[in-house]
Design a protein around this motif. Structure first.
Motif, mmCIF file in Angstrom:
data_model
loop_
_atom_site.group_PDB
_atom_site.id
_atom_site.type_symbol
_atom_site.label_atom_id
_atom_site.label_comp_id
_atom_site.label_asym_id
_atom_site.label_seq_id
_atom_site.Cartn_x
_atom_site.Cartn_y
_atom_site.Cartn_z
ATOM 1 N N CYS A 157 -0.086 -12.544 0.844
ATOM 2 C CA CYS A 157 -0.953 -12.705 -0.335
ATOM 3 C C CYS A 157 -2.426 -12.936 0.015
ATOM 4 O O CYS A 157 -3.246 -13.121 -0.902
ATOM 5 C CB CYS A 157 -0.461 -13.865 -1.189
ATOM 6 S SG CYS A 157 1.101 -13.541 -2.051
ATOM 7 N N GLU A 213 -5.005 -10.515 -1.590
ATOM 8 C CA GLU A 213 -5.001 -10.655 -3.043
ATOM 9 C C GLU A 213 -5.709 -11.940 -3.472
ATOM 10 O O GLU A 213 -6.475 -11.949 -4.444
ATOM 11 C CB GLU A 213 -3.556 -10.655 -3.555
ATOM 12 C CG GLU A 213 -3.442 -10.694 -5.077
ATOM 13 C CD GLU A 213 -2.010 -10.532 -5.549
ATOM 14 O OE1 GLU A 213 -1.334 -9.589 -5.074
ATOM 15 O OE2 GLU A 213 -1.564 -11.352 -6.374
ATOM 16 N N HIS A 227 2.240 -16.827 -9.187
ATOM 17 C CA HIS A 227 2.685 -15.838 -8.213
ATOM 18 C C HIS A 227 3.733 -16.454 -7.285
ATOM 19 O O HIS A 227 3.461 -17.439 -6.584
ATOM 20 C CB HIS A 227 1.500 -15.338 -7.380
ATOM 21 C CG HIS A 227 0.476 -14.601 -8.181
ATOM 22 N ND1 HIS A 227 0.444 -13.215 -8.257
ATOM 23 C CD2 HIS A 227 -0.552 -15.033 -8.956
ATOM 24 C CE1 HIS A 227 -0.573 -12.842 -9.038
ATOM 25 N NE2 HIS A 227 -1.187 -13.938 -9.481
ATOM 26 N N GLU A 263 6.416 -12.141 -2.459
ATOM 27 C CA GLU A 263 5.470 -11.282 -1.753
ATOM 28 C C GLU A 263 4.447 -10.675 -2.704
ATOM 29 O O GLU A 263 4.723 -10.429 -3.873
ATOM 30 C CB GLU A 263 6.224 -10.183 -1.009
ATOM 31 C CG GLU A 263 7.147 -10.701 0.076
ATOM 32 C CD GLU A 263 7.831 -9.580 0.833
ATOM 33 O OE1 GLU A 263 7.498 -8.397 0.555
ATOM 34 O OE2 GLU A 263 8.668 -9.874 1.701
ATOM 35 N N CYS A 264 3.251 -10.425 -2.149
ATOM 36 C CA CYS A 264 2.175 -9.792 -2.917
ATOM 37 C C CYS A 264 2.083 -8.320 -2.571
ATOM 38 O O CYS A 264 2.690 -7.847 -1.615
ATOM 39 C CB CYS A 264 0.844 -10.501 -2.628
ATOM 40 S SG CYS A 264 0.765 -12.188 -3.267
ATOM 41 N N ASP A 265 1.282 -7.603 -3.325
ATOM 42 C CA ASP A 265 1.089 -6.171 -3.121
ATOM 43 C C ASP A 265 0.340 -5.955 -1.821
ATOM 44 O O ASP A 265 -0.818 -6.351 -1.668
ATOM 45 C CB ASP A 265 0.308 -5.588 -4.296
ATOM 46 C CG ASP A 265 0.328 -4.071 -4.306
ATOM 47 O OD1 ASP A 265 0.598 -3.479 -3.237
ATOM 48 O OD2 ASP A 265 0.091 -3.488 -5.369
ATOM 49 N N ALA A 266 0.985 -5.315 -0.886
ATOM 50 C CA ALA A 266 0.390 -5.102 0.446
ATOM 51 C C ALA A 266 -0.770 -4.106 0.410
ATOM 52 O O ALA A 266 -1.522 -3.994 1.372
ATOM 53 C CB ALA A 266 1.452 -4.605 1.421
ATOM 54 N N ARG A 267 -0.951 -3.371 -0.688
ATOM 55 C CA ARG A 267 -2.022 -2.380 -0.755
ATOM 56 C C ARG A 267 -3.391 -3.015 -0.923
ATOM 57 O O ARG A 267 -4.414 -2.361 -0.718
ATOM 58 C CB ARG A 267 -1.752 -1.419 -1.905
ATOM 59 C CG ARG A 267 -0.528 -0.531 -1.695
ATOM 60 C CD ARG A 267 -0.216 0.269 -2.947
ATOM 61 N NE ARG A 267 0.113 -0.613 -4.082
ATOM 62 C CZ ARG A 267 0.368 -0.147 -5.292
ATOM 63 N NH1 ARG A 267 0.320 1.134 -5.555
ATOM 64 N NH2 ARG A 267 0.662 -1.005 -6.282
ATOM 65 N N LEU A 268 -3.459 -4.265 -1.342
ATOM 66 C CA LEU A 268 -4.754 -4.906 -1.553
ATOM 67 C C LEU A 268 -5.391 -5.296 -0.237
ATOM 68 O O LEU A 268 -4.698 -5.611 0.733
ATOM 69 C CB LEU A 268 -4.567 -6.153 -2.438
ATOM 70 C CG LEU A 268 -4.179 -5.853 -3.894
ATOM 71 C CD1 LEU A 268 -3.932 -7.171 -4.637
ATOM 72 C CD2 LEU A 268 -5.266 -5.059 -4.597
#
Length: 339
Positions: free
Chosen positions: A135, A138, A331, A334-339
């Protein structure tokens, strides 16, 4: 009814009224001690003066025997002579005036976040739920980032990010995370952490609990001695009471608000959209895997202990409800790895 009869009846009524008035006057005179046959007004004044004189005489007699009046004899000790106790006066003043010169120098002239407003804010708790979350990026994408209790970030940046706008530092952190600065090595470690703040607000609750003054003073000394680029803030104890009162009014029966809940409540004043990370007061995640109390150490905590000053599960339930209503974004995982 003849005129003569009405006149006679009216006369009787008048006599009864006068009689009742005289009876009332007699009772009043008897109650306040007016001697019979004296004028009422003169008797009242005389009686009051007489009573005052008798009371004064009784007080003087009592004082001459005991040294104090009867009304205060239980709380005011007899003393032959009053003398100023300079040592005691100084001792009391030192216990009440506990603001050091260093702390006074670091008090901001105005609130550090005065007239500031942010669209998106992240508040980063310290739960081990953040480990392996990815994260960091993000969290850093928010306009303002709030962190708790001077938690380390460099070695955990992938999961917790690096940016900091405000970070809290309870005095106990100096003891727990920096070994009470017992050596130069620990002082240097704290110094490096403070240097990493680079312009951030350092929120030190120096007045929110008893004790810890020496630790706060050590931190203040480091800031001044090394000219560190931090904005210090020392919140009043009234803020803690106000936050607790707010939640109690809304039927959230917390004990003492955690730092995370305190920061969320504070952020509602200057953030439009608030995102929470690292808020997870449970020993296991949703899949049953063990979760550390803090992502950066091995400290353990009994979340449901009656002796705990906090009610973390209840706070989390409240925040989850606000998440469902859209007031904040909680949250987990896991967070969005694309950020």
């Amino acid at each position: 009814m003849t005129l003569e009869f009405r006149t006679w009846l009216f006369g009787i009524v008048i006599i009864l009224v006068i009689f009742l008035i005289l009876v009332d006057i007699s009772k009043v005179e008897e109650e306040i001690g007016i001697p019979e046959g004296r004028d009422s007004r003169e008797g009242v004044v005389s009686s009051l003066q007489s009573k005052s004189s008798r009371d004064a005489a009784a007080d003087r007699e009592s004082t001459s025997r005991t040294g104090v009046s009867d009304s205060n004899s239980s709380i005011v000790p007899a003393a032959p002579e009053w003398r100023f106790n300079k040592d005691l006066s100084i001792s009391i003043r030192e216990r009440t005036m506990n603001i050091s010169e260093n702390l006074y120098r670091l008090l901001p002239s105005s609130p550090p976040l005065k007239k500031q407003h942010f669209k998106r804010c992240a508040i980063v708790g310290n739960s081990g739920i953040l480990l392996n979350s990815g994260c960091g990026a993000e969290i850093d994408s928010h306009d303002f980032v709030i962190r708790c209790n001077l938690a380390p970030v460099e070695e955990y940046s992938r999961d917790v990010g690096l940016r900091t706008g405000l970070v809290t530092m309870n005095p106990s952190v100096v003891q727990r995370a920096f070994e009470d600065l017992v050596s130069e090595a620990w002082r240097e470690k704290l110094l490096q952490r403070l240097r990493g703040l680079s312009g951030s607000v350092l929120w030190i609750p120096a007045f929110m609990s008893k004790g810890g003054e020496d630790r706060v003073e050590c931190v203040n000394d480091l800031i001044l001695k090394h000219h560190l680029d931090v904005q210090t803030a020392f919140p009043s104890l009234r803020l803690l009471h106000a936050v607790r009162g707010y939640w109690l009014t809304n039927k959230v029966l917390i004990k003492r608000p955690t730092t995370g809940l305190l920061m969320y409540t504070l952020a509602t004043r200057f953030c439009d959209e608030i995102h929470l990370y690292g808020f997870w007061p449970f020993p296991q995640d949703q899949d049953g895997n063990p979760v550390k109390y803090h992502y950066y150490d091995s400290l353990t905590y009994e979340y449901t202990s009656q002796s705990s000053p906090h009610t973390m599960p209840l706070e989390f339930k409240t925040l989850s409800s606000l998440h469902q209503q859209g007031a904040l974004k909680l949250h987990i995982g896991e967070c969005d790895a694309r950020l």
